[in-house]
Design a protein around this motif. Sequence first.
Motif, PDB file in Angstrom:
ATOM      1  N   ALA B   7       0.697  -1.179  -0.011  1.00  0.00           N
ATOM      2  CA  ALA B   7       0.178  -0.137   0.087  1.00  0.00           C
ATOM      3  C   ALA B   7       0.752   1.122   0.104  1.00  0.00           C
ATOM      4  O   ALA B   7       2.059   1.164   0.279  1.00  0.00           O
ATOM      5  CB  ALA B   7      -0.921  -0.122   1.393  1.00  0.00           C
ATOM      6  N   ASP B 162     -27.286 -11.838   9.405  1.00  0.00           N
ATOM      7  CA  ASP B 162     -26.267 -11.157  10.179  1.00  0.00           C
ATOM      8  C   ASP B 162     -24.979 -11.909   9.915  1.00  0.00           C
ATOM      9  O   ASP B 162     -24.240 -12.420  10.604  1.00  0.00           O
ATOM     10  CB  ASP B 162     -26.563 -11.884  11.722  1.00  0.00           C
ATOM     11  N   ARG B 163     -24.814 -11.847   8.653  1.00  0.00           N
ATOM     12  CA  ARG B 163     -23.503 -12.308   7.953  1.00  0.00           C
ATOM     13  C   ARG B 163     -23.151 -13.727   8.336  1.00  0.00           C
ATOM     14  O   ARG B 163     -21.986 -14.426   8.234  1.00  0.00           O
ATOM     15  CB  ARG B 163     -22.303 -11.620   8.538  1.00  0.00           C
ATOM     16  N   GLU B 166     -21.384 -15.248   5.192  1.00  0.00           N
ATOM     17  CA  GLU B 166     -19.867 -14.796   4.918  1.00  0.00           C
ATOM     18  C   GLU B 166     -19.013 -15.713   6.082  1.00  0.00           C
ATOM     19  O   GLU B 166     -17.991 -15.937   5.976  1.00  0.00           O
ATOM     20  CB  GLU B 166     -19.973 -13.498   5.384  1.00  0.00           C
ATOM     21  N   ALA B 175     -13.948 -15.499   1.210  1.00  0.00           N
ATOM     22  CA  ALA B 175     -14.459 -14.253   1.115  1.00  0.00           C
ATOM     23  C   ALA B 175     -15.402 -13.893   0.195  1.00  0.00           C
ATOM     24  O   ALA B 175     -15.047 -13.656  -1.074  1.00  0.00           O
ATOM     25  CB  ALA B 175     -13.452 -13.110   1.184  1.00  0.00           C
ATOM     26  N   ARG B 222     -26.433   1.282   5.150  1.00  0.00           N
ATOM     27  CA  ARG B 222     -25.424   2.156   5.781  1.00  0.00           C
ATOM     28  C   ARG B 222     -23.938   1.913   5.158  1.00  0.00           C
ATOM     29  O   ARG B 222     -23.251   3.143   4.547  1.00  0.00           O
ATOM     30  CB  ARG B 222     -25.064   2.094   7.148  1.00  0.00           C
ATOM     31  N   GLU B 223     -23.626   0.849   4.741  1.00  0.00           N
ATOM     32  CA  GLU B 223     -22.310   0.549   4.105  1.00  0.00           C
ATOM     33  C   GLU B 223     -22.584   0.984   2.514  1.00  0.00           C
ATOM     34  O   GLU B 223     -21.637   1.397   2.152  1.00  0.00           O
ATOM     35  CB  GLU B 223     -21.999  -1.188   4.123  1.00  0.00           C
ATOM     36  N   ALA B 226     -22.154   5.035   2.447  1.00  0.00           N
ATOM     37  CA  ALA B 226     -20.661   5.065   2.619  1.00  0.00           C
ATOM     38  C   ALA B 226     -19.960   4.783   1.274  1.00  0.00           C
ATOM     39  O   ALA B 226     -18.957   5.665   0.890  1.00  0.00           O
ATOM     40  CB  ALA B 226     -20.081   4.304   3.709  1.00  0.00           C
ATOM     41  N   GLN B 229     -20.517   7.443  -0.803  1.00  0.00           N
ATOM     42  CA  GLN B 229     -19.915   8.713  -0.724  1.00  0.00           C
ATOM     43  C   GLN B 229     -18.482   8.670  -1.055  1.00  0.00           C
ATOM     44  O   GLN B 229     -17.991   9.699  -1.748  1.00  0.00           O
ATOM     45  CB  GLN B 229     -19.938   9.077   0.855  1.00  0.00           C
ATOM     46  N   ARG B 230     -17.873   7.361  -1.100  1.00  0.00           N
ATOM     47  CA  ARG B 230     -16.444   7.249  -1.559  1.00  0.00           C
ATOM     48  C   ARG B 230     -16.413   7.627  -2.979  1.00  0.00           C
ATOM     49  O   ARG B 230     -15.616   8.152  -3.666  1.00  0.00           O
ATOM     50  CB  ARG B 230     -16.036   5.841  -1.268  1.00  0.00           C
ATOM     51  N   GLY B 233     -17.112  11.039  -3.968  1.00  0.00           N
ATOM     52  CA  GLY B 233     -15.973  12.118  -3.456  1.00  0.00           C
ATOM     53  C   GLY B 233     -14.807  12.135  -4.487  1.00  0.00           C
ATOM     54  O   GLY B 233     -14.077  13.025  -4.545  1.00  0.00           O
ATOM     55  N   ASP B 234     -14.776  11.069  -5.287  1.00  0.00           N
ATOM     56  CA  ASP B 234     -13.825  11.104  -6.329  1.00  0.00           C
ATOM     57  C   ASP B 234     -14.305  11.498  -7.684  1.00  0.00           C
ATOM     58  O   ASP B 234     -15.095  10.869  -8.119  1.00  0.00           O
ATOM     59  CB  ASP B 234     -13.294   9.289  -6.432  1.00  0.00           C
ATOM     60  N   PRO B 235     -13.333  12.626  -7.974  1.00  0.00           N
ATOM     61  CA  PRO B 235     -14.222  13.208  -8.958  1.00  0.00           C
ATOM     62  C   PRO B 235     -14.217  12.329 -10.524  1.00  0.00           C
ATOM     63  O   PRO B 235     -15.115  12.483 -11.078  1.00  0.00           O
ATOM     64  CB  PRO B 235     -13.146  14.557  -9.420  1.00  0.00           C
TER      65      PRO B 235
END
Lengths: 430, 521
Positions: B7, B162-163, B166, B175, B222-223, B226, B229-230, B233-235
């Motif tokens: 990273a 409840d996952r 997963e 995954a 909710r996820e 988010a 939003q991500r 936020g990235d043009p």
Amino acid sequence: MLAAVLALLAAPVVTPGQDAHYRLDNGLEVILRHDRRAPLVAVRLRVHAGSVDDPRGRSGLAHVVEHVAHEGSTHVDRNRREGLEYTLSAHANNAETGFYATEYYYTAPAQATEHVLWIEADRLGFVRGQHGAPTLAGVRRIVLNERRQRAEQDPLARLEIQALTALFPAGHPYHGAIIGSADDLAATTIADVDAFLGRHVQPGNATLVLVGDLPAETPAWIERQFGDLPAQPRPPARTVPQVIRTTELRVTAERPVGAAPAVLMAWPSPALDAEGDAAADVLAEALERGGYVRLARAEGPPEAAEFQATQRSLPNQSVFFVRVIGRVGGDPARLVAEVDRVLARVAEGALAEPAVRRARLRLAREHRSALQDLQDRAAVLAAEAAAGKPLGGTQDVAEWTAVTPAEVARFAREVLRPEGRVAVLAEGEA
Amino acid sequence: MRVAGIANVERRDRGCAGGRARGGASAKGEVGTAKDARRRDAGSTEPSCRRGTGSVATASPATVAGRERGASARRWGAPRAWLLAWLLGACASNQSWRHNAPELPTHAPLVVAPRIERLGPSLLHVRRAGPTTAIGLVLRTGAEIDPPLASFTLELLARGRDRAVEDALGELGGAIEVVWLGDGALLRVEVEASAWREALTIVTAALRSAELTAEDVEALRRERQAALQRRDGDPARRGLHLLQRRLAPRLDALGEARATAGWSIEHVRKAQEQWLRARPALVVVGEVPQAELARAAAGALGEWRGSSAMSAPASELAAARREVLVVPRPGLAQTAIVVGRAIPGDADDLALELASAVVGSALREVLRRDRGDTYSVAVSHAPVRSGGLLAIETQVDAVATGASLRALLSQLKAAQGRFLTGDVLRLLGRAFQVERMLEHQRLEAVVEAVARLHVAGRPDDALAAELRRLGGVRDDDVERALSRWFEPAAMQVVLIGDPEVIRAQVEPLGLGPLKVIDTDL
């Protein structure tokens, strides 16, 4: 022909078709791994110099050097190289600069192996002195555009740079961004580039990894192309001081990241392969895959809409990041409080064996999956060699597999303390 | 401790995804290839010329050393000078051989495609030895499906109550993820090889689960918000999404915040019913005994009550409007430019792919290297039967917004009727053949490639057929794609950046009125 015969005679004793790990006389470390699932070869040249080696006032220099090295070397100018890449279908190539290393890599048809070695040897030995101010000006322009695109346009990327800038003091090698500050990039000269190349980009400070359907002549080609590059002493490793925070630092984000608030937290954490490093990986994986939300909702609907965690493992000292995005109308301070509650519960042992076990199993399987890609496998081998680990991924898997819930709790207790971190808080847009 | 996927690295741009940029770098190869051949020759002769000057080396720093010593030699007298020159010449010759590239291969590189074996009407297998197995459950989308809600529902089912799903797959090292394909969707998981039966059972059962609750919907909502939003936020991502919504809505899996806020468990159950109407297909990549796999698949899918057919969405190709869409982001240092058009499902995908590489290469040369306005340019095509999307994306210095846009459109115009020689096309085709092999190294990528064939209704040998055709692509196919799909007047322009900066620079270009958009469409 004579040169090829001499090179063959001088080559180390490496049995064609066999895996090998050896050094040339000039210090270049070589790793060969045969994998004949596809007629491809991944070549990766890792130079053990990255942004931690940037001189003071020249942040971003290692990355600039990476770009300059792309512009051509004494015997292989850029146009010639790109034409060859096209002719050989060796178009899958790139380079990247990290804190501790710069890596150049190709994945190409097996029949292009000798050409790729020729190109990389010239890059390792013959870039210095090859370029002047016009090349640097062009590179600087591209890098500044890259900086804007990657580090300024996306507000979430900005949070991370703010966190590293606040967590590590000015002058510390982790301070700021690998890509450097705009002022330092503007001040960089071609003399800086050549000095960096002369000191760091040399066989004794590099590892060459080849993985794939390697032709039998590969060891001889390596000897021919790299063997007569002059040996130099490996530069001493830059000192990277340990940073320990004893009081929390909260920083306001430069701008909102959207309608909802967000928080990025960063803790100094145990170094690559040090005690606690594997536990940090397991904890991040377990929290991301449901662990966080299950612990957070015990006291009502969670504040966080999304939770991400990662241990960025680095030699000397690592960084553990947590990023949470809240709900529209939420308060970033409440997000911080929720993260603290969850981490406090983890520290008490609330992350039980099933969650830890699943995280361990996923990490091990993902590691095995990553090795399917020749270039990813080459990257793993190069990183393992740099860390002095046995090659092949066994050590990482063994360390993840051994992590217990108690170790995860201890990591949270000893490392992820509120006073040990920097938190960057972004309010939601009005 | 994870050593793969470093990273926080700064990476040189390769251009568009999948390395196509480099294949496209060859676009200038119409002169570049020939030019390169000349350079190769020049590479051999250039040092000789330098040696002719009396200097023994060819470049700095050796050049500098050689020249200094050469000068000294004149002072020392002829014999010593001769000896020194000979020694230095010998040293130099040790390096001068580097000017000569190794001999070029005389034959094309070997290329291989994954071999798909059909073990039943809904079961496709690719053999791959290794410690893991990848499994994909492939669903086709019908006209009645709303992509954002449908993908949301699949994510919920993949996660389980409840996952629980997963967690169960996590015990096998897996995954699960949902991949949106436009013409369909894919539930994909990779597990330890020995656990394939259990994983197959869990994944197929998950789709039919009736256990989801309103709490599960709320948690994922909710996820999703988010994630929105991500994205926004990235043009660049915001611009691409706007283009998708307008021209190829079946590619839009994430949707928008307002619609997401209104979904209830009832919406989800209805979407689940829609998914269950069509019988899914299973794709398995790994070393699995085929008889046992066929039995396991029959057990998992045998009693599927749905038919295998779903009404295909109507092909209504959205046309670009004569207006420039602007998403305001005051103060941005760069303007994101996204330009694109809808592409019909029956377009020649391979020719378009090669044409995209040609255009991408030309744009990178002009915008990145010549003008210095950008770091990267990407040209992509996402095929969908009812209408896919061709998109060109770049982020340019805000002060150069108008000039960059004009240069971009001018390059598209210049691409019309571009003449490509047979040699250039042959090499371009080869580059893409190799690219396909690179893409198919990972098991999960093979699952996705096979799933895409399936939802597009293409034959099982299409991956191999593609490779063959890439090796023999025709110049008129590519030229037709260039002139048909890259006409600037047919492109929708989307800009994300400072509205005042954009207005001042783009209005004079006469591309149509500027329409400011800052909310959900």
